[in-house]
Write an enzyme that holds these catalytic residues in place. Structure first.
Site, mmCIF file in Angstrom:
data_model
loop_
_atom_site.group_PDB
_atom_site.id
_atom_site.type_symbol
_atom_site.label_atom_id
_atom_site.label_comp_id
_atom_site.label_asym_id
_atom_site.label_seq_id
_atom_site.Cartn_x
_atom_site.Cartn_y
_atom_site.Cartn_z
ATOM 1 N N LYS A 119 0.851 -1.187 0.000
ATOM 2 C CA LYS A 119 0.000 0.000 0.000
ATOM 3 C C LYS A 119 0.892 1.245 0.000
ATOM 4 C CE LYS A 119 0.867 1.909 3.851
ATOM 5 N NZ LYS A 119 1.156 3.241 4.159
ATOM 6 N N ASP A 143 -1.253 -4.803 3.292
ATOM 7 C CA ASP A 143 -1.460 -3.724 4.249
ATOM 8 C C ASP A 143 -0.990 -4.307 5.575
ATOM 9 O OD1 ASP A 143 -2.492 -2.252 6.349
ATOM 10 O OD2 ASP A 143 -4.288 -1.664 5.256
ATOM 11 N N HIS A 144 0.174 -3.883 6.063
ATOM 12 C CA HIS A 144 0.775 -4.632 7.170
ATOM 13 C C HIS A 144 -0.072 -4.619 8.439
ATOM 14 C CE1 HIS A 144 2.389 -0.741 8.558
ATOM 15 N NE2 HIS A 144 2.608 -1.323 9.711
ATOM 16 N N LYS A 172 -1.021 -7.736 11.768
ATOM 17 C CA LYS A 172 -0.782 -7.600 13.218
ATOM 18 C C LYS A 172 -1.704 -8.539 13.981
ATOM 19 C CE LYS A 172 0.604 -2.735 13.028
ATOM 20 N NZ LYS A 172 1.943 -2.607 13.560
ATOM 21 N N GLU A 206 1.130 8.527 16.280
ATOM 22 C CA GLU A 206 2.559 8.185 16.223
ATOM 23 C C GLU A 206 3.357 9.311 16.871
ATOM 24 O OE1 GLU A 206 3.976 6.071 12.542
ATOM 25 O OE2 GLU A 206 2.299 7.219 11.724
ATOM 26 N N ASP A 262 -1.555 7.886 3.561
ATOM 27 C CA ASP A 262 -0.513 7.054 4.169
ATOM 28 C C ASP A 262 -1.111 5.980 5.082
ATOM 29 O OD1 ASP A 262 2.146 6.309 4.723
ATOM 30 O OD2 ASP A 262 2.200 7.527 6.538
ATOM 31 N N HIS A 316 -4.751 1.315 6.461
ATOM 32 C CA HIS A 316 -4.791 0.707 7.795
ATOM 33 C C HIS A 316 -6.112 0.962 8.531
ATOM 34 C CE1 HIS A 316 -0.671 0.316 6.835
ATOM 35 N NE2 HIS A 316 -0.194 1.361 7.463
ATOM 36 N N LYS A 321 1.087 12.206 13.015
ATOM 37 C CA LYS A 321 2.503 12.030 13.358
ATOM 38 C C LYS A 321 2.922 13.147 14.314
ATOM 39 C CE LYS A 321 4.252 9.491 9.421
ATOM 40 N NZ LYS A 321 4.618 8.217 10.027
HETATM 41 C C1 BG6 Z 1 3.128 2.822 7.364
HETATM 42 C C2 BG6 Z 1 3.175 4.296 7.096
HETATM 43 O O1 BG6 Z 1 2.228 2.187 6.524
HETATM 44 O O2 BG6 Z 1 2.763 2.592 8.707
HETATM 45 C C3 BG6 Z 1 4.094 4.997 8.074
HETATM 46 O O3 BG6 Z 1 3.629 4.530 5.766
HETATM 47 C C4 BG6 Z 1 3.731 4.652 9.486
HETATM 48 O O4 BG6 Z 1 4.048 6.404 7.887
HETATM 49 C C5 BG6 Z 1 3.657 3.154 9.647
HETATM 50 O O5 BG6 Z 1 4.705 5.198 10.338
HETATM 51 C C6 BG6 Z 1 3.183 2.782 11.033
HETATM 52 O O6 BG6 Z 1 3.247 1.403 11.185
HETATM 53 P P1 BG6 Z 1 3.258 0.768 12.613
HETATM 54 O O7 BG6 Z 1 3.224 -0.686 12.366
HETATM 55 O O8 BG6 Z 1 4.499 1.239 13.298
HETATM 56 O O9 BG6 Z 1 2.036 1.290 13.297
#
Ligand code: BG6
Length: 507
Positions: A174, A203-204, A208, A242, A261, A266, A356
Site C-alpha cells: 500500500k 497492508d501490514h 498484526k 505516532e 498514508d 490501515h 505524526k
Molecule cells: C506505514 C506508514 O504504513 O505505517 C508509516 O507509511 C507509518 O508512515 C507506519 O509510520 C506505522 O506502522 P506501525 O506498524 O508502526 O504502526
C-alpha cells in the site's frame, strides 16, 4: 484452495486450526535496497526460517539497479537482521542456512532486456537449489512503477497463467494508487496482466496479531456480539497516533499525507473489521465480502461535511523537514467523523484520528457504550461521576484489551469510581507476537488472501475518502498547526466537544 485450513484435534483438548504449509518457492524482491527490505522483509523471512515455517526449499533473489554482489549483499542483510529482527541475537546456524539461499541481480525495472537477465538468474538459482519454479514477486517499490514491472514480467514470460502446475504471485505494498482514479487505473492494468487470485495487496496492519484478533474477539465470544450495535453503543473512536515525525521520509510523505498514508489503508481496514457483519465462513473471500459491504455502507462525505466534520493539521516544524516543501499544505494529522448507514450502526458516530509527531505511539479502537438510563446512587455529584463503559482494543504498543466499568469505591459512603479490567498479550501469552510481515509473507507463500485487501474494498476506501482529498487539494488556506509532542490540534478536540464528547487521552 485459498485459505484452506487443516483441522487438528489435540486429544481431548480444544480443536485448533492450522493453515497449510507454504510451498517451495523463489521470492524475488524488487526494490531490494530500500528500507522495507532491510527493516521488515528480510528480518521476517529470517524469523520464519528460524520458526521452521519457511518451506524446506526456497530462495531469495534481490533485484534493483544498485544492488551489490550477492556476497556483499548478504553482509549488509546480516547487519539489518541483527538490528531489526524481533529475535536477538542472530542465530548463526539459521543465518547461514538463510544466507546460502540469497542471490542478487542488477536490473532496471524500466529496461525490458534486464528481465531476460533476471529470468536467467531465477532459472539458474532454481536449478541449483532444486526449486520447482513457484515464484513470489514482492514489489517493494513505489506504486507508480507497478504497471511497468507487471507488464515486463508478463512480456518476459516470468508470470504463469492461472491453472499452471507452478504458481506465480505478486505482492504489492500500500498505498495502492494515489487516489480513486489512479487506483482504478492500476487495478485495470493488474487485471490485464494477472488474475485477481495472483495479486496480494499488502497492508501490514492486517498482519498484526491484534488486528487479526478483532474478528476472533467479536465472533469467538458470545457476550459481545449482542451488544455490538446502535442499541448499546454511543460512539466509536479509532486512533492511530505516532510519536515519530516524518523523519527521513519527507519527500514521500509530502506527496502522500496522512489520509493516503494510513487512513485509506490501515484505518479503513480496522474500521471494517470492527463494524462488519459475521462472515459466512472464515475463508478469505467471505471475510472480504463482508468488509466490502461495510465500506459500501459508509456514508459518502460531501464537500460541506469536509468543512464541518474533518480537521486537517500539520505539526509545527514539519515544513522544515528534509524533502518537504516550505509552503506545504500536506496534513500530518487528520480527525474525522464518519457514519455507517446500516441497521447495526445507524446514528452511531465513528470518530477517526491519525497523526505524526504526537504525544505517544498509540493505536487503538475504543467502543463507548451508552450511559446508564437512570442513576440510583443518590446525589447528583455521585451520578455525574459515573462514566460510560468503554471497551478498548489496544492494537499497539501495549497490545491487549481493556474494559472500563463503574465500581463502588471502598468506604462507608456510596461513592462510585471507574476501574479498568485489562488483558495484555505479553502477560498472557509470554512471548512476543509475530511481526506483521512474517505472517503476510507466509500467507502469500501459502496463497491465502485472508489478510490482503481486495480490489473492490480498496477502491471503495478510496472512493469514501476522495472528497476529502479533493477539498484539501483545492484549498488555499494554511493548515492549523499543533505542537510536536501534543495530543493534536485544538480543532480536533472541538470536533468531539461539539457533540458533547472527548477523545480518549493518548498513551
Ligand atoms: C506505514 C506508514 O504504513 O505505517 C508509516 O507509511 C507509518 O508512515 C507506519 O509510520 C506505522 O506502522 P506501525 O506498524 O508502526 O504502526
Amino acid at each position: 484452495m485459498e485459505g484452506t485450513q487443516i483441522r487438528v484435534s489435540s486429544g481431548a483438548g480444544p480443536e485448533v486450526l492450522r493453515s497449510r504449509p507454504a510451498e517451495p518457492c523463489t521470492i524475488i524482491i524488487f526494490g531490494v535496497t530500500g528500507d522495507l527490505t532491510h527493516r521488515k522483509l528480510v528480518p521476517a523471512l529470517y524469523n520464519l526460517l528460524r520458526e521452521g515455517d519457511l518451506p524446506e526449499k526456497f530462495a531469495v533473489i534481490g533485484t534493483s539497479t544498485s544492488v551489490t554482489s550477492a556476497a556483499e549483499f548478504r553482509t549488509q542483510l546480516r547487519e539489518s537482521v541483527s538490528k531489526f529482527s524481533r529475535t536477538k541475537p542472530i542465530d548463526e546456524a539459521v543465518w547461514k542456512a538463510f544466507a546460502d539461499r540469497i542471490e542478487t541481480c542488477v536490473a532496471d525495472v524500466n529496461a525490458p532486456d534486464d528481465y531476460t537477465k533476471l529470468a536467467k538468474v531465477i532459472e539458474e538459482v532454481e536449478q541449483r537449489l532444486g526449486l520447482p519454479g513457484n515464484r513470489l514477486y514482492y514489489l517493494a517499490v513505489p506504486p507508480g512503477v507497478f504497471p511497468t514491472i507487471l507488464r515486463n514480467l508478463r512480456a518476459s514470460r516470468l508470470l504463469y497463467p492461472t491453472g499452471s502446475t507452478r504458481w506465480s504471485r505478486v505482492v504489492v505494498e500500500k498505498p495502492f494508487g494515489h487516489d480513486l482514479a489512479s487506483a482504478r487505473e492500476l487495478n485495470r492494468t493488474v487485471a490485464e496482466v494477472i488474475d485477481e487470485s495472483q495479486i496480494f495487496r499488502s497492508d501490514h496492519y492486517l498482519g498484526k496479531e491484534t488486528v487479526q484478533n478483532i474478528l476472533v474477539f467479536r465472533f469467538g465470544n458470545s457476550i459481545f456480539e449482542p451488544i455490538w450495535n446502535r442499541k448499546y453503543i454511543d460512539h466509536v473512536q479509532i486512533t492511530m497516533a505516532e510519536d515519530l515525525t516524518v523523519e527521513r521520509r519527507g519527500k514521500f510523505y509530502d506527496a502522500t499525507g496522512v489520509l493516503r498514508d494510513v487512513v485509506q489503508s490501515h484505518l479503513m481496514q480496522v474500521l471494517a473489521l470492527c463494524a462488519m457483519e459475521a462472515p459466512a465462513t472464515f475463508r478469505a473471500d467471505d471475510i472480504r465480502d463482508e468488509k466490502f459491504k461495510l465500506l459500501r455502507s459508509l456514508r459518502p462525505i460531501t464537500t460541506a461535511d469536509v468543512a464541518t466534520d474533518v480537521v486537517a493539521a500539520q505539526y509545527r516544524g514539519y515544513r522544515d523537514a528534509e524533502g518537504v516543501s516550505k509552503t506545504s499544505r500536506t496534513p500530518t494529522y487528520v480527525a474525522l467523523k464518519m457514519w455507517i448507514d446500516n441497521w447495526r450502526w445507524q446514528g452511531v458516530p465513528i470518530y477517526v484520528r491519525a497523526g505524526k509527531g504526537l504525544a505517544a505511539r498509540d493505536t487503538e479502537v475504543s467502543i463507548y457504550f451508552q450511559t446508564i438510563p437512570f442513576c440510583l446512587f443518590g446525589s447528583e455529584e455521585v451520578c455525574q461521576r459515573i462514566e460510560p463503559n468503554v471497551l478498548t482494543l489496544q492494537i499497539q504498543p501495549h497490545e491487549g484489551i481493556a474494559l472500563r466499568f463503574g465500581c463502588k469505591v471502598p468506604g462507608e459512603d456510596l461513592s462510585v469510581g471507574s476501574v479498568t479490567m485489562d488483558f495484555s498479550y505479553a502477560d498472557s501469552f509470554k512471548r512476543a507476537p509475530w511481526e506483521a510481515y512474517e505472517r503476510l509473507l507466509l500467507d502469500a507463500m501459502r496463497g491465502d488472501h485472508t489478510l490482503f485487501a481486495r480490489r473492490d474494498g480498496d477502491e471503495q476506501a478510496w472512493s469514501v475518502l476522495s472528497p476529502i482529498l479533493e477539498a484539501w487539494e483545492s484549498g488555499r488556506d494554511p493548515l492549523p498547526e499543533y505542537a510536536p509532542g501534543s495530543a493534536g490540534p485544538a480543532e480536533a478536540d472541538q470536533l468531539l466537544r461539539r457533540d458533547g464528547r472527548r477523545w480518549r487521552p493518548l498513551g
